[in-house]
Design a protein around this motif. Structure first.
Motif, PDB file in Angstrom:
ATOM      1  N   LEU A 115      77.642  18.606   9.514  1.00  0.00           N
ATOM      2  CA  LEU A 115      76.340  17.967   9.672  1.00  0.00           C
ATOM      3  C   LEU A 115      75.184  18.876   9.253  1.00  0.00           C
ATOM      4  O   LEU A 115      74.038  18.421   9.189  1.00  0.00           O
ATOM      5  N   GLY A 116      75.487  20.153   8.988  1.00  0.00           N
ATOM      6  CA  GLY A 116      74.440  21.121   8.720  1.00  0.00           C
ATOM      7  C   GLY A 116      74.438  21.650   7.302  1.00  0.00           C
ATOM      8  O   GLY A 116      74.117  20.927   6.344  1.00  0.00           O
ATOM      9  N   ASP A 117      74.830  22.931   7.137  1.00  0.00           N
ATOM     10  CA  ASP A 117      74.639  23.577   5.840  1.00  0.00           C
ATOM     11  C   ASP A 117      75.673  23.206   4.797  1.00  0.00           C
ATOM     12  O   ASP A 117      75.584  23.689   3.662  1.00  0.00           O
ATOM     13  N   ALA A 118      76.663  22.368   5.132  1.00  0.00           N
ATOM     14  CA  ALA A 118      77.500  21.798   4.070  1.00  0.00           C
ATOM     15  C   ALA A 118      76.759  20.674   3.366  1.00  0.00           C
ATOM     16  O   ALA A 118      77.054  20.339   2.216  1.00  0.00           O
ATOM     17  N   THR A 119      75.802  20.097   4.061  1.00  0.00           N
ATOM     18  CA  THR A 119      75.063  18.942   3.536  1.00  0.00           C
ATOM     19  C   THR A 119      73.705  19.323   2.959  1.00  0.00           C
ATOM     20  O   THR A 119      73.310  18.836   1.884  1.00  0.00           O
ATOM     21  N   SER A 120      72.983  20.186   3.661  1.00  0.00           N
ATOM     22  CA  SER A 120      71.578  20.422   3.314  1.00  0.00           C
ATOM     23  C   SER A 120      71.368  21.033   1.924  1.00  0.00           C
ATOM     24  O   SER A 120      70.434  20.595   1.217  1.00  0.00           O
ATOM     25  N   PRO A 121      72.139  22.036   1.464  1.00  0.00           N
ATOM     26  CA  PRO A 121      71.837  22.581   0.135  1.00  0.00           C
ATOM     27  C   PRO A 121      71.960  21.548  -0.981  1.00  0.00           C
ATOM     28  O   PRO A 121      71.078  21.443  -1.837  1.00  0.00           O
ATOM     29  N   TYR A 122      73.062  20.782  -0.944  1.00  0.00           N
ATOM     30  CA  TYR A 122      73.243  19.765  -1.982  1.00  0.00           C
ATOM     31  C   TYR A 122      72.228  18.642  -1.839  1.00  0.00           C
ATOM     32  O   TYR A 122      71.656  18.161  -2.831  1.00  0.00           O
ATOM     33  N   LEU A 123      71.972  18.204  -0.592  1.00  0.00           N
ATOM     34  CA  LEU A 123      71.044  17.096  -0.368  1.00  0.00           C
ATOM     35  C   LEU A 123      69.638  17.464  -0.814  1.00  0.00           C
ATOM     36  O   LEU A 123      68.948  16.666  -1.475  1.00  0.00           O
ATOM     37  N   LEU A 124      69.184  18.672  -0.479  1.00  0.00           N
ATOM     38  CA  LEU A 124      67.843  19.081  -0.904  1.00  0.00           C
ATOM     39  C   LEU A 124      67.766  19.274  -2.410  1.00  0.00           C
ATOM     40  O   LEU A 124      66.731  18.991  -3.035  1.00  0.00           O
ATOM     41  N   GLY A 125      68.854  19.771  -3.021  1.00  0.00           N
ATOM     42  CA  GLY A 125      68.879  19.871  -4.475  1.00  0.00           C
ATOM     43  C   GLY A 125      68.820  18.501  -5.138  1.00  0.00           C
ATOM     44  O   GLY A 125      68.127  18.305  -6.147  1.00  0.00           O
ATOM     45  N   LEU A 126      69.555  17.548  -4.546  1.00  0.00           N
ATOM     46  CA  LEU A 126      69.543  16.183  -5.074  1.00  0.00           C
ATOM     47  C   LEU A 126      68.149  15.567  -4.948  1.00  0.00           C
ATOM     48  O   LEU A 126      67.642  14.927  -5.889  1.00  0.00           O
ATOM     49  N   LEU A 127      67.504  15.754  -3.795  1.00  0.00           N
ATOM     50  CA  LEU A 127      66.152  15.228  -3.603  1.00  0.00           C
ATOM     51  C   LEU A 127      65.152  15.892  -4.553  1.00  0.00           C
ATOM     52  O   LEU A 127      64.234  15.238  -5.069  1.00  0.00           O
ATOM     53  N   THR A 128      65.328  17.192  -4.781  1.00  0.00           N
ATOM     54  CA  THR A 128      64.419  17.898  -5.688  1.00  0.00           C
ATOM     55  C   THR A 128      64.514  17.335  -7.103  1.00  0.00           C
ATOM     56  O   THR A 128      63.490  17.092  -7.766  1.00  0.00           O
ATOM     57  N   ASP A 129      65.745  17.114  -7.581  1.00  0.00           N
ATOM     58  CA  ASP A 129      65.915  16.523  -8.912  1.00  0.00           C
ATOM     59  C   ASP A 129      65.334  15.115  -8.968  1.00  0.00           C
ATOM     60  O   ASP A 129      64.771  14.694  -9.987  1.00  0.00           O
ATOM     61  N   TRP A 130      65.436  14.373  -7.851  1.00  0.00           N
ATOM     62  CA  TRP A 130      64.899  13.011  -7.831  1.00  0.00           C
ATOM     63  C   TRP A 130      63.370  13.019  -7.856  1.00  0.00           C
ATOM     64  O   TRP A 130      62.744  12.223  -8.547  1.00  0.00           O
ATOM     65  N   PHE A 131      62.756  13.945  -7.122  1.00  0.00           N
ATOM     66  CA  PHE A 131      61.296  14.013  -7.066  1.00  0.00           C
ATOM     67  C   PHE A 131      60.689  14.458  -8.401  1.00  0.00           C
ATOM     68  O   PHE A 131      59.565  14.064  -8.733  1.00  0.00           O
ATOM     69  N   ARG A 132      61.402  15.264  -9.161  1.00  0.00           N
ATOM     70  CA  ARG A 132      60.829  15.740 -10.422  1.00  0.00           C
ATOM     71  C   ARG A 132      61.330  14.944 -11.625  1.00  0.00           C
ATOM     72  O   ARG A 132      61.020  15.284 -12.767  1.00  0.00           O
ATOM     73  N   ALA A 133      62.104  13.900 -11.400  1.00  0.00           N
ATOM     74  CA  ALA A 133      62.633  13.094 -12.496  1.00  0.00           C
ATOM     75  C   ALA A 133      61.500  12.362 -13.220  1.00  0.00           C
ATOM     76  O   ALA A 133      60.560  11.848 -12.596  1.00  0.00           O
ATOM     77  N   GLY A 134      61.594  12.341 -14.543  1.00  0.00           N
ATOM     78  CA  GLY A 134      60.631  11.605 -15.340  1.00  0.00           C
ATOM     79  C   GLY A 134      59.354  12.340 -15.666  1.00  0.00           C
ATOM     80  O   GLY A 134      58.501  11.828 -16.389  1.00  0.00           O
ATOM     81  N   ALA A 186      61.191  18.055  -0.773  1.00  0.00           N
ATOM     82  CA  ALA A 186      62.553  17.919  -0.249  1.00  0.00           C
ATOM     83  C   ALA A 186      62.725  18.678   1.069  1.00  0.00           C
ATOM     84  O   ALA A 186      63.426  18.228   1.978  1.00  0.00           O
ATOM     85  N   MET A 187      62.065  19.819   1.199  1.00  0.00           N
ATOM     86  CA  MET A 187      62.247  20.647   2.386  1.00  0.00           C
ATOM     87  C   MET A 187      61.527  20.085   3.609  1.00  0.00           C
ATOM     88  O   MET A 187      61.781  20.542   4.735  1.00  0.00           O
ATOM     89  N   TYR A 188      60.664  19.102   3.436  1.00  0.00           N
ATOM     90  CA  TYR A 188      60.051  18.453   4.597  1.00  0.00           C
ATOM     91  C   TYR A 188      61.102  17.769   5.477  1.00  0.00           C
ATOM     92  O   TYR A 188      60.860  17.519   6.667  1.00  0.00           O
ATOM     93  N   LEU A 189      62.242  17.448   4.908  1.00  0.00           N
ATOM     94  CA  LEU A 189      63.300  16.810   5.675  1.00  0.00           C
ATOM     95  C   LEU A 189      63.722  17.655   6.874  1.00  0.00           C
ATOM     96  O   LEU A 189      64.111  17.123   7.921  1.00  0.00           O
ATOM     97  N   GLY A 190      63.646  18.974   6.739  1.00  0.00           N
ATOM     98  CA  GLY A 190      64.056  19.863   7.817  1.00  0.00           C
ATOM     99  C   GLY A 190      63.243  19.686   9.090  1.00  0.00           C
ATOM    100  O   GLY A 190      63.746  19.951  10.191  1.00  0.00           O
ATOM    101  N   LEU A 191      62.008  19.223   8.978  1.00  0.00           N
ATOM    102  CA  LEU A 191      61.161  19.028  10.159  1.00  0.00           C
ATOM    103  C   LEU A 191      61.755  17.989  11.102  1.00  0.00           C
ATOM    104  O   LEU A 191      61.787  18.170  12.321  1.00  0.00           O
ATOM    105  N   PHE A 192      62.234  16.888  10.549  1.00  0.00           N
ATOM    106  CA  PHE A 192      62.804  15.825  11.375  1.00  0.00           C
ATOM    107  C   PHE A 192      64.129  16.260  11.995  1.00  0.00           C
ATOM    108  O   PHE A 192      64.445  15.891  13.132  1.00  0.00           O
ATOM    109  N   VAL A 193      64.896  17.036  11.250  1.00  0.00           N
ATOM    110  CA  VAL A 193      66.172  17.518  11.775  1.00  0.00           C
ATOM    111  C   VAL A 193      65.952  18.458  12.956  1.00  0.00           C
ATOM    112  O   VAL A 193      66.697  18.427  13.955  1.00  0.00           O
ATOM    113  N   LEU A 194      64.937  19.303  12.885  1.00  0.00           N
ATOM    114  CA  LEU A 194      64.645  20.224  13.979  1.00  0.00           C
ATOM    115  C   LEU A 194      64.240  19.486  15.251  1.00  0.00           C
ATOM    116  O   LEU A 194      64.629  19.871  16.361  1.00  0.00           O
TER     117      LEU A 194
END
Length: 545
Positions: free
Chosen positions: A440-459, A474-482
């Motif tokens: 639920l933690g760092d197996a997910t967050s690096p890939y998920l944040l990388g995926l979100l980063t590519d999505w935010f800068r697409a186009g 993408a890193m704003y997601l960490g606020l809700f998790v905390l």
């Protein structure tokens, strides 16, 4: 006693065997003296007992040596992990991969690591000290050899074979899983009460310290060699040195040794007559503190995993987006490594000391400190993301405060899990906790944040500024998790005192049973003295179980 017997019907696995000791004492106390003597005589030759000489070797100074070796290996463990993050921009450039694929390096490592933690935990709870191939010491030796060798081999992967690099990082996770699951339970068996707390503090201090050392080593070596390969060749020789030290100097304690002879006997009985793994999982799932601390630890793991991999890249992009030089951008990784070391030292010690002082007022001090630390990190992380580009020095200060608040719970979570789990379940509990928290933690967050980063800068353009903005979003997601993690620790505070009392009652029942099963008469005691007392306790507990 009646409440213990009623509670035993609701328990399973190792819990049932512990309470069975008290049940047997209550029903057969009068018959034990006559019946157990002959049983002991026949069983002592068959049971794989640990000698009293081994018990003496695992006490006193050797306990501190063993704990020191575990801390050293833990430091190298986390230094190896963060070295990859320190040279991530060079790996991206060499293999020509994007943010999403870069995040897979950490995700593949954590996936293999977390999947094998329960298996090694199962083996760690059933191995016998003195058996090289089936003991916690043997598991550690195998693990350190494996991750050291594969880390060294991964540094020779050609730049055209990114898939092979992912496979090698996955295999490194296999080696590190074998060590991580048994180390904390061993420390719990070496020390008790406040000594255990301070030993776990020193052990968990190696997490931020090793992470910071990895960032510093990775940045310095990669700058000196103008590549990422040599940065991965620093920790493997040190790991092999640790293998030699573990083989020569490390003395494995018995399970429950720090709690006294009765707990040692009961834990040994559980190892001689082990429960099914599913029974152990059911027993752990009924411990509210264990479940809730695992959820809280998952949120910490999610955020720290994302920060460890992506903060150096975010700092580098923040400098380059303001037309800073490459050398200035590279220095941010060194600063981040130093800040992580300092935040870890002050955070782990400060959080544990605060909890120790608050225990005089409330038994719920540990989970409350953990909850407060996560809630306090939320505004600091928000301030970091908002200031790091325009005011880099102020951003460094908020990074330090964020990590300081996060690290306040690092040693406390381990200590809480050890307190609410019986000695025969601690390695399994550690493995299951690592599996869940990493899944639920760092197996997910690096890939998920990388995926979100590519999505935010697409186009859009591929400028440094746009990359920075996308990663920051993408890193704003960490606020809700905390916030979710803080809520889990608050819920844990409700159940924690009751779970601690339950374990204390079970161990007290085992103490009564072990005392009543000392069936040697005065004549035998005069002949043998205290020699072999621990073996008789183990055999007695095994007989009752």
């Amino acid at each position: 006693s009646s409440s213990l017997l009623d509670d035993s019907r609701a328990q399973s696995g190792s819990h049932r065997r512990y309470v069975a000791l008290a049940s047997q004492t209550q029903s057969d106390a009068g018959a034990n003296a006559s019946s157990s003597s002959s049983t002991l005589a026949s069983d002592e030759d068959e049971a794989p007992l640990v000698t009293e000489r081994h018990h003496r070797r695992c006490s006193g100074g050797s306990a501190y040596v063993s704990a020191g070796l575990l801390c050293l290996v833990n430091l190298l463990n986390y230094a190896d992990r963060s070295t990859v993050a320190a040279v991530l921009h060079r790996i991206k450039s060499s293999f020509k991969v994007d943010f999403k694929d870069s995040g897979l390096l950490q995700t593949c490592f954590i996936l293999s690591y977390m999947m094998l933690c329960p298996i090694f935990g199962y083996l760690g709870d059933r191995g016998q000290p003195g058996r090289l191939l089936f003991s916690r010491k043997g598991i550690m030796l195998l693990g350190v050899c494996l991750w050291s060798g594969i880390t060294l081999a991964s540094s020779f992967v050609p730049n055209s074979m990114f898939g092979l690099l992912l496979v090698s990082r996955s295999l490194v996770g296999v080696g590190e899983a074998s060590y991580a699951t048994v180390s904390a339970p061993i420390i719990a068996d070496l020390f008790a009460h406040d000594a255990r707390t301070w030993a776990l503090i020193l052990f968990n201090l190696q997490v931020p310290f090793g992470t910071g050392v990895g960032f510093v080593i990775g940045q310095l070596v990669s700058d000196a060699t103008d590549g990422w390969n040599w940065a991965l060749r620093v920790t493997p020789p040190l790991g092999l040195l640790c293998v030699i030290l573990l083989a020569v100097c490390f003395r494995e304690p018995r399970r429950g040794q720090s709690e006294g002879p009765a707990a040692t006997a009961a834990a040994a009985a559980a190892a001689i007559n082990p429960s099914r793994w599913l029974d152990d999982l059911r027993a752990l799932s009924k411990i509210s503190t264990f479940v809730l601390t695992t959820l809280g630890l998952s949120s910490v793991s999610f955020v720290t995993g994302a920060l460890a991999l992506w903060t150096p890249e975010m700092l580098r992009l923040s400098v380059l987006s303001r037309d800073g030089s490459q050398s200035e951008a590279g220095s941010t990784t060194l600063v981040f490594g130093v800040l992580t070391c300092l935040a870890g030292i002050f955070g782990v010690i400060g959080g544990t000391e605060l909890a120790r002082r608050l225990r005089r007022r409330t038994a719920r001090a540990d989970p409350l400190v953990c909850a407060g630390g996560l809630m306090l990190s939320v505004p600091f992380l928000m301030a970091t993301l908002l200031t790091v580009r325009s005011y880099l020095v102020l951003g460094y200060a908020f990074i330090f405060l964020t990590e300081l608040a996060l690290f306040t719970n690092w040693a406390l979570v381990t200590d809480m899990c050890m307190r609410v789990c019986l000695p025969s379940l601690r390695a399994t509990a550690t493995g299951l906790s690592l599996l869940s928290s990493h899944l639920l933690g760092d197996a997910t967050s690096p890939y998920l944040l990388g995926l979100l980063t590519d999505w935010f800068r697409a186009g859009g353009s591929d400028s440094y500024y746009r990359q920075f903005i996308a990663l920051r979003r993408a890193m704003y997601l960490g606020l809700f998790v905390l916030v979710a993690g803080s809520a889990a620790f608050m819920a844990c505070a409700i159940r924690y005192p009751e779970d601690c009392r339950r374990v204390a009652k079970i161990e007290e029942a085992a103490l009564i049973a072990a005392a009543n099963n000392r069936c040697l008469d005065d004549e035998d005691d005069g002949e043998t003295g205290n020699e072999g007392e621990s073996e008789r306790l183990v055999a007695a507990a095994a007989t009752v179980a």
